[in-house]
Design an enzyme around this catalytic site. Structure first.
Site, PDB file in Angstrom:
ATOM      1  N   THR A   1       0.859  -1.191   0.000  1.00 11.56           N
ATOM      2  CA  THR A   1       0.000   0.000   0.000  1.00 11.56           C
ATOM      3  C   THR A   1       0.898   1.245   0.000  1.00 11.56           C
ATOM      4  O   THR A   1       2.116   1.150   0.206  1.00 11.56           O
ATOM      5  CB  THR A   1      -0.915   0.061   1.263  1.00 11.56           C
ATOM      6  OG1 THR A   1      -0.087   0.016   2.422  1.00 11.56           O
ATOM      7  CG2 THR A   1      -1.910  -1.084   1.324  1.00 11.56           C
TER       8      THR A   1
ATOM      9  N   GLU B   1      -0.226  -8.349   5.474  1.00 11.15           N
ATOM     10  CA  GLU B   1      -1.646  -8.138   5.183  1.00 11.15           C
ATOM     11  C   GLU B   1      -2.454  -9.342   5.664  1.00 11.15           C
ATOM     12  O   GLU B   1      -1.954 -10.461   5.675  1.00 11.15           O
ATOM     13  CB  GLU B   1      -1.854  -7.945   3.674  1.00 11.15           C
ATOM     14  CG  GLU B   1      -1.097  -6.758   3.074  1.00 11.15           C
ATOM     15  CD  GLU B   1      -1.621  -5.403   3.550  1.00 11.15           C
ATOM     16  OE1 GLU B   1      -2.784  -5.314   3.990  1.00 11.15           O
ATOM     17  OE2 GLU B   1      -0.835  -4.427   3.503  1.00 11.15           O
TER      18      GLU B   1
ATOM     19  N   ASP C   1       5.844 -10.794   8.905  1.00 10.00           N
ATOM     20  CA  ASP C   1       6.405  -9.714   9.715  1.00 10.00           C
ATOM     21  C   ASP C   1       7.847  -9.390   9.304  1.00 10.00           C
ATOM     22  O   ASP C   1       8.778 -10.135   9.627  1.00 10.00           O
ATOM     23  CB  ASP C   1       6.342 -10.124  11.187  1.00 10.00           C
ATOM     24  CG  ASP C   1       6.842  -9.026  12.098  1.00 10.00           C
ATOM     25  OD1 ASP C   1       7.157  -7.922  11.596  1.00 10.00           O
ATOM     26  OD2 ASP C   1       6.925  -9.278  13.316  1.00 10.00           O
ATOM     27  N   ALA C   2       7.990  -8.256   8.623  1.00  9.78           N
ATOM     28  CA  ALA C   2       9.304  -7.854   8.106  1.00  9.78           C
ATOM     29  C   ALA C   2      10.329  -7.625   9.213  1.00  9.78           C
ATOM     30  O   ALA C   2      11.530  -7.639   8.967  1.00  9.78           O
ATOM     31  CB  ALA C   2       9.162  -6.571   7.287  1.00  9.78           C
TER      32      ALA C   2
ATOM     33  N   LEU D   1       8.099   0.767   5.555  1.00  7.25           N
ATOM     34  CA  LEU D   1       7.187   0.204   6.561  1.00  7.25           C
ATOM     35  C   LEU D   1       6.501   1.318   7.346  1.00  7.25           C
ATOM     36  O   LEU D   1       7.116   2.320   7.674  1.00  7.25           O
ATOM     37  CB  LEU D   1       7.948  -0.658   7.563  1.00  7.25           C
ATOM     38  CG  LEU D   1       8.532  -1.980   7.096  1.00  7.25           C
ATOM     39  CD1 LEU D   1       9.111  -2.732   8.289  1.00  7.25           C
ATOM     40  CD2 LEU D   1       7.495  -2.831   6.389  1.00  7.25           C
ATOM     41  N   ALA D   2       5.233   1.121   7.653  1.00  7.89           N
ATOM     42  CA  ALA D   2       4.536   1.954   8.640  1.00  7.89           C
ATOM     43  C   ALA D   2       3.763   0.973   9.505  1.00  7.89           C
ATOM     44  O   ALA D   2       2.839   0.320   9.025  1.00  7.89           O
ATOM     45  CB  ALA D   2       3.605   2.941   7.959  1.00  7.89           C
TER      46      ALA D   2
ATOM     47  N   TYR E   1       3.998  15.777  14.948  1.00  8.70           N
ATOM     48  CA  TYR E   1       4.755  14.994  13.957  1.00  8.70           C
ATOM     49  C   TYR E   1       6.267  15.220  14.090  1.00  8.70           C
ATOM     50  O   TYR E   1       6.944  14.467  14.782  1.00  8.70           O
ATOM     51  CB  TYR E   1       4.265  15.258  12.512  1.00  8.70           C
ATOM     52  CG  TYR E   1       4.715  14.112  11.639  1.00  8.70           C
ATOM     53  CD1 TYR E   1       3.865  13.053  11.339  1.00  8.70           C
ATOM     54  CD2 TYR E   1       6.040  14.016  11.209  1.00  8.70           C
ATOM     55  CE1 TYR E   1       4.312  11.951  10.630  1.00  8.70           C
ATOM     56  CE2 TYR E   1       6.497  12.927  10.507  1.00  8.70           C
ATOM     57  CZ  TYR E   1       5.626  11.901  10.213  1.00  8.70           C
ATOM     58  OH  TYR E   1       6.078  10.810   9.526  1.00  8.70           O
TER      59      TYR E   1
ATOM     60  N   VAL F   1      -3.128  10.921   1.927  1.00  9.06           N
ATOM     61  CA  VAL F   1      -4.029  10.000   2.613  1.00  9.06           C
ATOM     62  C   VAL F   1      -3.514   8.578   2.399  1.00  9.06           C
ATOM     63  O   VAL F   1      -3.459   8.098   1.265  1.00  9.06           O
ATOM     64  CB  VAL F   1      -5.456  10.090   2.032  1.00  9.06           C
ATOM     65  CG1 VAL F   1      -6.404   9.195   2.826  1.00  9.06           C
ATOM     66  CG2 VAL F   1      -5.953  11.516   2.010  1.00  9.06           C
ATOM     67  N   THR F   2      -3.080   7.950   3.464  1.00  9.54           N
ATOM     68  CA  THR F   2      -2.747   6.523   3.429  1.00  9.54           C
ATOM     69  C   THR F   2      -3.296   5.948   4.731  1.00  9.54           C
ATOM     70  O   THR F   2      -3.720   6.691   5.620  1.00  9.54           O
ATOM     71  CB  THR F   2      -1.224   6.253   3.368  1.00  9.54           C
ATOM     72  OG1 THR F   2      -0.635   6.686   4.586  1.00  9.54           O
ATOM     73  CG2 THR F   2      -0.544   6.935   2.188  1.00  9.54           C
TER      74      THR F   2
HETATM   75  P1  NAD Z   1       1.012   2.437   4.478  1.00 10.68           P
HETATM   76  O1  NAD Z   1       0.279   2.151   5.743  1.00 10.68           O
HETATM   77  O2  NAD Z   1       0.232   2.737   3.246  1.00 10.68           O
HETATM   78  O3  NAD Z   1       1.991   1.195   4.105  1.00 10.68           O
HETATM   79  C1  NAD Z   1       2.696   0.490   5.061  1.00 10.68           C
HETATM   80  C2  NAD Z   1       3.261  -0.782   4.465  1.00 10.68           C
HETATM   81  O4  NAD Z   1       3.999  -1.456   5.498  1.00 10.68           O
HETATM   82  C3  NAD Z   1       2.221  -1.792   3.970  1.00 10.68           C
HETATM   83  O5  NAD Z   1       2.720  -2.444   2.812  1.00 10.68           O
HETATM   84  C4  NAD Z   1       2.142  -2.798   5.120  1.00 10.68           C
HETATM   85  O6  NAD Z   1       1.711  -4.102   4.740  1.00 10.68           O
HETATM   86  C5  NAD Z   1       3.594  -2.824   5.554  1.00 10.68           C
HETATM   87  N1  NAD Z   1       3.812  -3.305   6.911  1.00 10.68           N
HETATM   88  C6  NAD Z   1       3.362  -2.788   8.083  1.00 10.68           C
HETATM   89  N2  NAD Z   1       3.824  -3.529   9.123  1.00 10.68           N
HETATM   90  C7  NAD Z   1       4.579  -4.536   8.593  1.00 10.68           C
HETATM   91  C8  NAD Z   1       5.317  -5.617   9.131  1.00 10.68           C
HETATM   92  N3  NAD Z   1       5.410  -5.820  10.439  1.00 10.68           N
HETATM   93  N4  NAD Z   1       5.936  -6.450   8.272  1.00 10.68           N
HETATM   94  C9  NAD Z   1       5.852  -6.279   6.924  1.00 10.68           C
HETATM   95  N5  NAD Z   1       5.192  -5.248   6.359  1.00 10.68           N
HETATM   96  C10 NAD Z   1       4.551  -4.394   7.181  1.00 10.68           C
HETATM   97  O7  NAD Z   1       2.039   3.601   4.835  1.00 10.68           O
HETATM   98  P2  NAD Z   1       2.657   4.832   4.013  1.00 10.68           P
HETATM   99  O8  NAD Z   1       1.906   6.052   4.373  1.00 10.68           O
HETATM  100  O9  NAD Z   1       2.905   4.488   2.592  1.00 10.68           O
HETATM  101  O10 NAD Z   1       4.058   4.954   4.795  1.00 10.68           O
HETATM  102  C11 NAD Z   1       5.255   4.387   4.320  1.00 10.68           C
HETATM  103  C12 NAD Z   1       6.413   5.279   4.733  1.00 10.68           C
HETATM  104  O11 NAD Z   1       6.237   6.577   4.130  1.00 10.68           O
HETATM  105  C13 NAD Z   1       6.470   5.510   6.255  1.00 10.68           C
HETATM  106  O12 NAD Z   1       7.816   5.565   6.649  1.00 10.68           O
HETATM  107  C14 NAD Z   1       5.829   6.896   6.403  1.00 10.68           C
HETATM  108  O13 NAD Z   1       6.257   7.574   7.571  1.00 10.68           O
HETATM  109  C15 NAD Z   1       6.338   7.565   5.138  1.00 10.68           C
HETATM  110  N6  NAD Z   1       5.593   8.771   4.731  1.00 10.68           N
HETATM  111  C16 NAD Z   1       4.217   8.789   4.685  1.00 10.68           C
HETATM  112  C17 NAD Z   1       3.567   9.962   4.343  1.00 10.68           C
HETATM  113  C18 NAD Z   1       2.048  10.052   4.290  1.00 10.68           C
HETATM  114  O14 NAD Z   1       1.514  11.160   4.312  1.00 10.68           O
HETATM  115  N7  NAD Z   1       1.346   8.951   4.185  1.00 10.68           N
HETATM  116  C19 NAD Z   1       4.308  11.111   3.999  1.00 10.68           C
HETATM  117  C20 NAD Z   1       5.694  11.033   3.998  1.00 10.68           C
HETATM  118  C21 NAD Z   1       6.337   9.860   4.375  1.00 10.68           C
END
Ligand code: NAD
Length: 395
Positions: A51, A75, A111-112, A139-140, A235, A275-276
């Site tokens: 995602t 997932e 779990d990564a 990862l998030a 943040y 939005v995520t």
């Molecule tokens: P997201 O929730 O869309 O995606 C997270 C991903 O991590 C998914 O693929 C999920 O399956 C995977 N994941 C979570 N826990 C896991 C685990 N234990 N093992 C394996 N996989 C796991 O998040 P996102 O918003 O795309 O965030 C990704 C990165 O981008 C983060 O570091 C976030 O801080 C950064 N970021 C996000 C934004 C934002 O506004 N959304 C902005 C800038 C940076």
């Protein structure tokens, strides 16, 4: 069954397989419409690939540069009569499309943070892919079981030092209210660093180096966020920001190792607020995103995850371009978000927003549409009244 959205606070507990597939296709079409990315990655590992930003990085690698991709994610699979989480359907749709285009794509759901998933990943790379030239760490996660100590660390989204009060919006109900968040204690801050900081990224890179599964000159990138003053206490200056400082520390440490190993590079890309599933859980941030979307859409500079990642790859990482670093050594694709002509109107709108004028002053409608799209709802061309089989096997 007929699958409808069921929103509970900041999550939607259902997902639509056909809608997720259509959403993936939109992103693939976007990347293809921008043309090939020259000298792009060929063998890519994406950690957090199902995602958000990780998925967009995977789609850009595959459909912009013809890369082989291995995706790691966590997932919930579908069951008889019960939909999976959206990343499950996204990955199936991506994998089908990649294979149809003649591209290698493989997936590991687990779990990564664990040693076991790292080992499984190394085995697939050794057996099927060969040395990796790009590692995306995206990862998030709300928690991490530490692979060496067995301790379970939970990440929190809290300010440091003093309580923080600001406006927030319940995006589902459209209610603007004031929220006060108590500051984190030292344990909560340390736990958040353990989950969202850089230690696990370093463990991944060390494992790849040790197994000799990194190509000389390999690149690794992890993602961060900074944002405007309105959200700094929760943040940038909060628990998550402390974890991101640790991610920057890890970037420098990994960079040194990769540089010594055939001139490779590791860095942080600061991305735009979008939005995520991860960002919708942060207090105050969804209100900021709703205002930001309005201002950036009016300015014609709005981007989603796929536009951000395509721009990162095409204008900084590859295509004979060079990385442009800020004074702290970070790459910035939040540059359009942070322009004064965007942030000034955001600051003017911010104090004026109320429940009553939310729809006029912000793009709450766009926020909601984007949120539902994460789960495969509201995607153009999908018949949501049609029966759909929720139980789909991973490819
Ligand atoms: P997201 O929730 O869309 O995606 C997270 C991903 O991590 C998914 O693929 C999920 O399956 C995977 N994941 C979570 N826990 C896991 C685990 N234990 N093992 C394996 N996989 C796991 O998040 P996102 O918003 O795309 O965030 C990704 C990165 O981008 C983060 O570091 C976030 O801080 C950064 N970021 C996000 C934004 C934002 O506004 N959304 C902005 C800038 C940076």
């Amino acid at each position: 069954m007929i699958i409808k959205p069921k929103v509970r606070g900041f999550v939607c507990v259902t997902a639509h397989p056909t809608g997720c597939a259509a959403h993936i296709q939109e992103q693939i079409d976007y990347v293809k419409s921008k043309g090939p990315i020259k000298n792009g990655p060929k063998n890519v590992l994406v950690i957090g690939a199902s995602t958000g930003y990780g998925l967009a990085s995977r789609i850009t690698s595959a459909f912009g540069s013809g890369a082989k991709t291995l995706g790691v994610f966590f997932e919930r699979p579908s069951e008889e009569g019960r939909p999976a989480t959206p990343g499950w359907y996204n990955t199936i749709a991506f994998t089908k499309a990649a294979k149809a285009a003649g591209l290698y794509a493989s997936n590991i759901n687990g779990d990564a943070f664990s040693d076991d998933i790292k080992k499984q990943t190394l085995d697939v790379i050794a057996r099927e892919m060969g040395p990796i030239d790009l590692v995306v760490y995206s990862l998030a996660s709300p928690r991490r079981t530490h692979p060496k100590t067995g301790a379970v660390h939970k990440s929190t989204l809290k300010p440091l030092g003093a309580p923080y009060t600001n406006k927030t919006v319940d995006t589902d109900k459209g209610i603007v209210s004031e929220v006060t968040i108590e500051p984190a204690n030292e344990t909560e801050t340390a736990d958040t660093v353990a989950v969202m900081g850089g230690e696990d990224w370093e463990m991944w890179m060390d494992a790849l180096i040790e197994a000799k599964l990194l190509a000389p000159g390999a690149t690794s990138v992890a993602y961060s966020y900074i944002g405007p003053v309105h959200t700094w206490p929760i943040y940038k200056d909060g628990t998550i920001g402390t974890a991101k400082i640790d991610l920057e520390r890890a970037a420098k440490a990994i960079h040194q190792k990769l540089d010594a190993f055939g001139g490779g590079r590791a860095f942080i890309s600061v991305n735009k607020a979008l939005v995520t599933q991860a960002s919708s859980a942060i207090p105050v941030v969804p209100l900021y995103i709703s205002i930001l979307y309005k201002v950036m859409k009016e300015a014609g500079t709005h981007e989603g995850c796929i536009e951000q990642m395509q721009r990162l790859f095409a204008t900084q990482l590859y295509n004979n371009s060079a990385l442009k670093f800020d004074t702290e050594g970070r790459v910035r694709v939040d540059d359009w978000e942070m322009r004064p002509e965007i942030q000034e109107p955001v600051s003017v709108i911010w104090p004026q927003v109320t429940t009553e004028n939310l729809a006029q002053l912000t793009d709450i409608v766009g926020y909601r549409a984007e949120f539902l799209k994460l789960f495969g709802f509201g995607v153009a061309g999908v018949n949501y009244e049609a029966e759909v089989e929720p139980h789909v096997a991973m490819l």
